[in-house]
Write a protein that holds these residues in place. Structure first.
Motif, PDB file in Angstrom:
ATOM      1  N   GLN A 110       0.971  -1.199  -0.039  1.00  0.00           N
ATOM      2  CA  GLN A 110      -0.084   0.174  -0.123  1.00  0.00           C
ATOM      3  C   GLN A 110       1.107   1.231   0.031  1.00  0.00           C
ATOM      4  O   GLN A 110       2.116   1.181   0.230  1.00  0.00           O
ATOM      5  N   THR A 111       0.438   2.398  -0.683  1.00  0.00           N
ATOM      6  CA  THR A 111       1.278   3.527  -0.322  1.00  0.00           C
ATOM      7  C   THR A 111       1.148   4.034   1.072  1.00  0.00           C
ATOM      8  O   THR A 111       0.154   4.280   1.652  1.00  0.00           O
ATOM      9  N   ILE A 112       2.294   4.256   1.498  1.00  0.00           N
ATOM     10  CA  ILE A 112       2.423   4.674   2.986  1.00  0.00           C
ATOM     11  C   ILE A 112       3.364   5.860   3.067  1.00  0.00           C
ATOM     12  O   ILE A 112       4.249   5.804   2.397  1.00  0.00           O
ATOM     13  N   PRO A 113       3.064   6.822   3.728  1.00  0.00           N
ATOM     14  CA  PRO A 113       2.142   6.889   4.811  1.00  0.00           C
ATOM     15  C   PRO A 113       0.969   7.509   3.958  1.00  0.00           C
ATOM     16  O   PRO A 113       1.013   8.065   2.820  1.00  0.00           O
ATOM     17  N   PHE A 114      -0.155   7.668   4.588  1.00  0.00           N
ATOM     18  CA  PHE A 114      -1.559   7.815   3.939  1.00  0.00           C
ATOM     19  C   PHE A 114      -1.496   9.517   4.248  1.00  0.00           C
ATOM     20  O   PHE A 114      -1.400   9.757   5.384  1.00  0.00           O
ATOM     21  N   LEU A 115      -1.737  10.384   3.656  1.00  0.00           N
ATOM     22  CA  LEU A 115      -1.908  11.755   3.536  1.00  0.00           C
ATOM     23  C   LEU A 115      -3.242  12.275   3.675  1.00  0.00           C
ATOM     24  O   LEU A 115      -3.998  12.393   2.743  1.00  0.00           O
ATOM     25  N   ARG A 116      -3.826  12.502   4.813  1.00  0.00           N
ATOM     26  CA  ARG A 116      -5.040  12.859   5.263  1.00  0.00           C
ATOM     27  C   ARG A 116      -5.409  14.119   4.952  1.00  0.00           C
ATOM     28  O   ARG A 116      -4.667  14.913   5.125  1.00  0.00           O
ATOM     29  N   GLY A 117      -6.721  14.176   4.067  1.00  0.00           N
ATOM     30  CA  GLY A 117      -6.995  15.939   3.699  1.00  0.00           C
ATOM     31  C   GLY A 117      -6.280  16.244   2.586  1.00  0.00           C
ATOM     32  O   GLY A 117      -6.138  17.398   2.185  1.00  0.00           O
ATOM     33  N   VAL A 118      -5.254  15.382   2.017  1.00  0.00           N
ATOM     34  CA  VAL A 118      -4.593  15.919   0.845  1.00  0.00           C
ATOM     35  C   VAL A 118      -4.868  14.965  -0.442  1.00  0.00           C
ATOM     36  O   VAL A 118      -5.047  13.728  -0.648  1.00  0.00           O
ATOM     37  N   PRO A 119      -5.206  15.884  -1.481  1.00  0.00           N
ATOM     38  CA  PRO A 119      -5.940  14.954  -2.709  1.00  0.00           C
ATOM     39  C   PRO A 119      -4.691  14.238  -3.277  1.00  0.00           C
ATOM     40  O   PRO A 119      -3.633  14.431  -3.334  1.00  0.00           O
ATOM     41  N   VAL A 120      -5.036  12.878  -3.734  1.00  0.00           N
ATOM     42  CA  VAL A 120      -3.819  12.064  -4.033  1.00  0.00           C
ATOM     43  C   VAL A 120      -3.019  12.413  -5.131  1.00  0.00           C
ATOM     44  O   VAL A 120      -1.854  12.114  -5.392  1.00  0.00           O
ATOM     45  N   ASP A 121      -3.544  13.391  -6.112  1.00  0.00           N
ATOM     46  CA  ASP A 121      -2.977  13.957  -7.137  1.00  0.00           C
ATOM     47  C   ASP A 121      -1.696  14.892  -6.643  1.00  0.00           C
ATOM     48  O   ASP A 121      -0.874  15.195  -7.261  1.00  0.00           O
ATOM     49  N   ASP A 122      -1.795  15.283  -5.354  1.00  0.00           N
ATOM     50  CA  ASP A 122      -0.668  16.277  -4.695  1.00  0.00           C
ATOM     51  C   ASP A 122       0.055  15.814  -3.791  1.00  0.00           C
ATOM     52  O   ASP A 122       0.972  16.157  -3.351  1.00  0.00           O
ATOM     53  N   TRP A 123      -0.052  14.536  -3.599  1.00  0.00           N
ATOM     54  CA  TRP A 123       0.790  13.557  -2.685  1.00  0.00           C
ATOM     55  C   TRP A 123       2.234  13.743  -2.933  1.00  0.00           C
ATOM     56  O   TRP A 123       3.179  13.901  -2.008  1.00  0.00           O
ATOM     57  N   LEU A 124       2.698  13.567  -4.145  1.00  0.00           N
ATOM     58  CA  LEU A 124       4.169  13.737  -4.272  1.00  0.00           C
ATOM     59  C   LEU A 124       4.849  15.098  -4.179  1.00  0.00           C
ATOM     60  O   LEU A 124       5.894  15.179  -3.706  1.00  0.00           O
ATOM     61  N   GLN A 125       3.996  16.036  -4.218  1.00  0.00           N
ATOM     62  CA  GLN A 125       4.218  17.545  -3.815  1.00  0.00           C
ATOM     63  C   GLN A 125       4.427  17.603  -2.145  1.00  0.00           C
ATOM     64  O   GLN A 125       5.189  18.651  -1.855  1.00  0.00           O
ATOM     65  N   LYS A 126       3.581  16.863  -1.598  1.00  0.00           N
ATOM     66  CA  LYS A 126       3.320  17.181  -0.094  1.00  0.00           C
ATOM     67  C   LYS A 126       4.214  16.472   0.727  1.00  0.00           C
ATOM     68  O   LYS A 126       4.330  16.811   1.871  1.00  0.00           O
ATOM     69  N   HIS A 127       4.901  15.367   0.157  1.00  0.00           N
ATOM     70  CA  HIS A 127       5.761  14.209   1.153  1.00  0.00           C
ATOM     71  C   HIS A 127       6.585  13.553   0.229  1.00  0.00           C
ATOM     72  O   HIS A 127       6.337  13.445  -1.079  1.00  0.00           O
ATOM     73  N   ALA A 128       7.495  13.064   0.882  1.00  0.00           N
ATOM     74  CA  ALA A 128       8.758  12.267   0.081  1.00  0.00           C
ATOM     75  C   ALA A 128       8.277  10.881   0.575  1.00  0.00           C
ATOM     76  O   ALA A 128       8.313  10.338   1.804  1.00  0.00           O
ATOM     77  N   PHE A 129       8.313  10.067  -0.410  1.00  0.00           N
ATOM     78  CA  PHE A 129       7.626   8.503  -0.492  1.00  0.00           C
ATOM     79  C   PHE A 129       8.812   7.891  -0.973  1.00  0.00           C
ATOM     80  O   PHE A 129       9.640   8.241  -2.095  1.00  0.00           O
ATOM     81  N   TYR A 130       9.173   6.697  -0.249  1.00  0.00           N
ATOM     82  CA  TYR A 130      10.398   5.834  -0.902  1.00  0.00           C
ATOM     83  C   TYR A 130       9.663   4.379  -1.196  1.00  0.00           C
ATOM     84  O   TYR A 130       9.079   3.712  -0.638  1.00  0.00           O
ATOM     85  N   LYS A 131      10.235   3.738  -2.199  1.00  0.00           N
ATOM     86  CA  LYS A 131      10.217   2.408  -2.808  1.00  0.00           C
ATOM     87  C   LYS A 131      11.581   1.554  -2.266  1.00  0.00           C
ATOM     88  O   LYS A 131      12.540   2.098  -1.820  1.00  0.00           O
ATOM     89  N   HIS A 132      11.101   0.415  -1.810  1.00  0.00           N
ATOM     90  CA  HIS A 132      12.158  -0.525  -1.343  1.00  0.00           C
ATOM     91  C   HIS A 132      12.831  -1.158  -2.674  1.00  0.00           C
ATOM     92  O   HIS A 132      12.180  -1.464  -3.597  1.00  0.00           O
ATOM     93  N   ILE A 133      14.204  -1.281  -2.324  1.00  0.00           N
ATOM     94  CA  ILE A 133      14.973  -1.727  -3.530  1.00  0.00           C
ATOM     95  C   ILE A 133      15.349  -3.133  -2.961  1.00  0.00           C
ATOM     96  O   ILE A 133      16.069  -3.256  -1.918  1.00  0.00           O
ATOM     97  N   GLY A 134      15.110  -4.296  -3.567  1.00  0.00           N
ATOM     98  CA  GLY A 134      15.162  -5.568  -2.751  1.00  0.00           C
ATOM     99  C   GLY A 134      16.541  -6.395  -3.015  1.00  0.00           C
ATOM    100  O   GLY A 134      16.940  -7.204  -3.311  1.00  0.00           O
ATOM    101  N   ILE A 135      17.645  -5.439  -2.416  1.00  0.00           N
ATOM    102  CA  ILE A 135      18.852  -5.867  -2.182  1.00  0.00           C
ATOM    103  C   ILE A 135      19.017  -5.763  -0.458  1.00  0.00           C
ATOM    104  O   ILE A 135      18.765  -4.861  -0.084  1.00  0.00           O
ATOM    105  N   TYR A 136      19.582  -6.834   0.076  1.00  0.00           N
ATOM    106  CA  TYR A 136      19.748  -7.195   1.427  1.00  0.00           C
ATOM    107  C   TYR A 136      21.128  -7.227   1.872  1.00  0.00           C
ATOM    108  O   TYR A 136      21.896  -8.230   1.083  1.00  0.00           O
ATOM    109  N   ALA A 137      21.345  -6.891   2.920  1.00  0.00           N
ATOM    110  CA  ALA A 137      22.770  -7.498   3.382  1.00  0.00           C
ATOM    111  C   ALA A 137      22.537  -8.029   4.909  1.00  0.00           C
ATOM    112  O   ALA A 137      21.628  -7.336   5.623  1.00  0.00           O
ATOM    113  N   TYR A 138      22.993  -9.165   5.418  1.00  0.00           N
ATOM    114  CA  TYR A 138      22.540  -9.641   6.530  1.00  0.00           C
ATOM    115  C   TYR A 138      24.301  -9.933   7.410  1.00  0.00           C
ATOM    116  O   TYR A 138      24.935 -10.507   6.635  1.00  0.00           O
ATOM    117  N   ARG A 139      23.984  -9.504   8.704  1.00  0.00           N
ATOM    118  CA  ARG A 139      25.287 -10.079   9.243  1.00  0.00           C
ATOM    119  C   ARG A 139      24.984 -11.551   9.694  1.00  0.00           C
ATOM    120  O   ARG A 139      23.841 -12.145   9.451  1.00  0.00           O
TER     121      ARG A 139
END
Length: 259
Positions: free
Chosen positions: A170-199
């Motif tokens: 799901q798109t997180i976080p949810f921006l309450r009271g903000v039209p979805v068309d404006d979400w990218l202008q109102k907050h920084a969202f991040y996608k996960h890049i699926g490379i992992y390092a494990y001790r």
């Protein structure tokens, strides 16, 4: 020790093993590791990109099929045969580590279906590691609505210490009271890049955990680790990655790359 950023020391003495899991029986794209992309197989492209990373001591393919094993051997790569029953790349990484003669401090899980992975991405993750790191991964700032609202692209939120709080389709976080068309202008969202390092010790521990409730509902393995209290450090990367899960993905990659 080499200083990477203020307040952080990269442990240059760390020995890191890069593992490329390559399962043969993919449900959506069987034998995709052997699919040629402009005459070079996907697994060979991943391997040749990965070996260019400067901070990883060794790179090895971990497969479950003789055809992939022989192919990697033929082009001069390092490869180990692992159990066909592993349900995740993490499990395959653990067995690959156990099969090594040398000792390593960390394992980096490099996705076997990302033929254009940048060596700099691997090094970025590697340089973020120190003896206190349990698990680490990469994130990238989202810059378009297609990615932002795509349930096939996991998103992540993290705290001020750059530790993951939650991953979701799901798109997180949810921006309450903000039209979805404006979400990218109102907050920084991040996608996960699926490379992992494990001790090393953490890799052995997390592969003994049973699937968790959040993991099963989201179908995201990393939630199992968070639910059991493990810390996942995140590092922001400027580089995009292109994963190939289906034949259609392959066509898109070929069109984008000009191959």
């Amino acid at each position: 020790m080499k200083t990477v950023s203020p307040g952080f020391k990269y442990m240059s003495s760390l020995k890191i093993l890069g593992v490329i899991p390559a399962r043969y029986a993919s449900t959506r794209f069987p034998a995709k590791a052997l699919i040629p992309i402009n005459g070079v197989t996907m697994i060979r492209r991943v391997y040749e990109q990965a070996v260019q990373a400067k901070l990883v001591k060794d790179i090895v393919v971990a497969t479950d099929h003789e055809e992939i094993y022989n192919h990697v051997k033929d082009f001069g790569g390092k490869v180990v045969m692992t159990d066909t029953n592993h349900v995740s790349g993490t499990d395959r990484c653990r067995e690959a580590l156990e099969l090594q003669q040398n000792e390593y401090d960390f394992v980096i899980n490099i996705q076997g279906d990302e033929p254009f992975i940048q060596p700099a991405q691997i090094d970025l993750l590697a340089e973020s590691l120190n003896q206190d790191t349990e698990i680490a991964t990469l994130v990238k700032k989202i810059d378009n609505e297609q990615t932002l609202f795509n349930p096939n692209t996991p998103k992540v939120v993290f705290n001020e210490q750059m530790e993951a709080i939650y991953f979701s389709r799901q798109t997180i976080p949810f921006l309450r009271g903000v039209p979805v068309d404006d979400w990218l202008q109102k907050h920084a969202f991040y996608k996960h890049i699926g490379i992992y390092a494990y001790r090393k010790d953490i890799l052995k521990a997390i592969t003994k955990l049973k699937p968790s409730k959040l993991e099963m509902v989201e179908s995201l393995e990393q939630l199992r680790w968070l639910e059991h209290g493990y810390k996942i450090q995140v590092k922001e990367t400027p580089y995009e990655t292109i994963g190939i899960d289906t034949p259609d993905d392959l066509l898109k990659v070929k069109s984008l790359s000009g191959l």
